[in-house]
Design an enzyme around this catalytic site. Structure first.
Site, short mmCIF file in Angstrom:
data_model
loop_
_atom_site.label_atom_id
_atom_site.label_comp_id
_atom_site.label_asym_id
_atom_site.label_seq_id
_atom_site.Cartn_x
_atom_site.Cartn_y
_atom_site.Cartn_z
N HIS A 1 0.85 -1.28 0.06
CA HIS A 1 -0.25 0.11 -0.03
C HIS A 1 0.87 1.55 0.03
CE1 HIS A 1 -2.94 -2.93 2.36
NE2 HIS A 1 -3.05 -2.76 1.04
N LYS B 1 5.86 6.06 7.57
CA LYS B 1 5.27 4.91 8.40
C LYS B 1 6.46 4.65 9.61
CE LYS B 1 1.55 3.51 5.47
NZ LYS B 1 1.19 2.38 4.87
N ASP C 1 -6.65 -5.85 -2.16
CA ASP C 1 -5.13 -6.34 -2.45
C ASP C 1 -4.98 -7.26 -3.48
OD1 ASP C 1 -4.15 -4.83 -0.32
OD2 ASP C 1 -4.18 -6.35 1.18
#
Length: 181
Positions: free
Chosen positions: A62, A71, A168
């Site tokens: 992602h 992140k 996904d």
């Protein structure tokens, strides 16, 4: 905290100093001053996410084209193989990936900067995964690269096909995807 560079510039493994005794353990999982001093990254985290998954669940790869997210990820229960892929066309490491085992036992964290896709597969019976992001989730800007893209050839260390979400399963091939400049 100990800093371990990976093969991808900017993607960093962080190992906190863990204080353990007969009662259990304690560690500081995030300190803005220490993070900046150690990594050279000055950032502000705006959102924390927490997911739980069972063995064989693969989430990713992602990324967001707008509201790009750095992140800081970690596992608080179980174990995962965590993957970051450089999606910056202008980067010398474009299309390259790195995989790191994160677990509740090793306490490692992975810093995945903006411009990278991110995903993980659960290799324990169950895993709880926490991550801080530098921007808010924007579903309209979210994109997904297929986990099994042959141009990436990621070794997910799978024993059987992974369990995937519909999102996904519908991921794009790297060659067809919208990417960063």
């Amino acid at each position: 905290m100990n800093l371990i560079p990976t093969a991808l510039p900017g993607v960093l493994i962080l190992e906190p100093r863990v204080f353990a005794d007969s009662r259990g353990f304690f560690y500081e999982s995030f300190n803005a001053r220490a993070f900046e001093a150690l990594t050279g990254v000055s950032t502000r985290f705006v959102q924390d996410n927490h997911s739980a998954s069972s063995r064989g669940v693969l989430r990713g790869l992602h990324y967001q084209l707008e509201n790009t997210q750095g992140k800081l990820v970690r596992v608080t229960q179980g174990e995962v193989l965590d993957v970051a892929v450089d999606l910056r066309r202008s980067s010398a490491s474009f299309g390259q990936w790195v995989a790191v085992t994160l677990s509740a036992e090793n306490h490692r964290q992975l810093w995945v900067p903006e411009g990278f896709a991110h995903g993980f597969v659960v290799i324990s019976e169950r895993a709880e995964f926490l991550y801080k992001t530098t921007d808010y989730y924007n579903p309209a800007a979210e994109r997904c690269i297929r986990w099994d893209d042959p141009d990436l050839a990621i070794d997910w260390q799978l024993q059987q096909p992974p369990l995937l979400s519909a999102k996904d399963q519908a991921g794009q091939w790297l060659r067809d995807a919208e990417l960063f400049p």
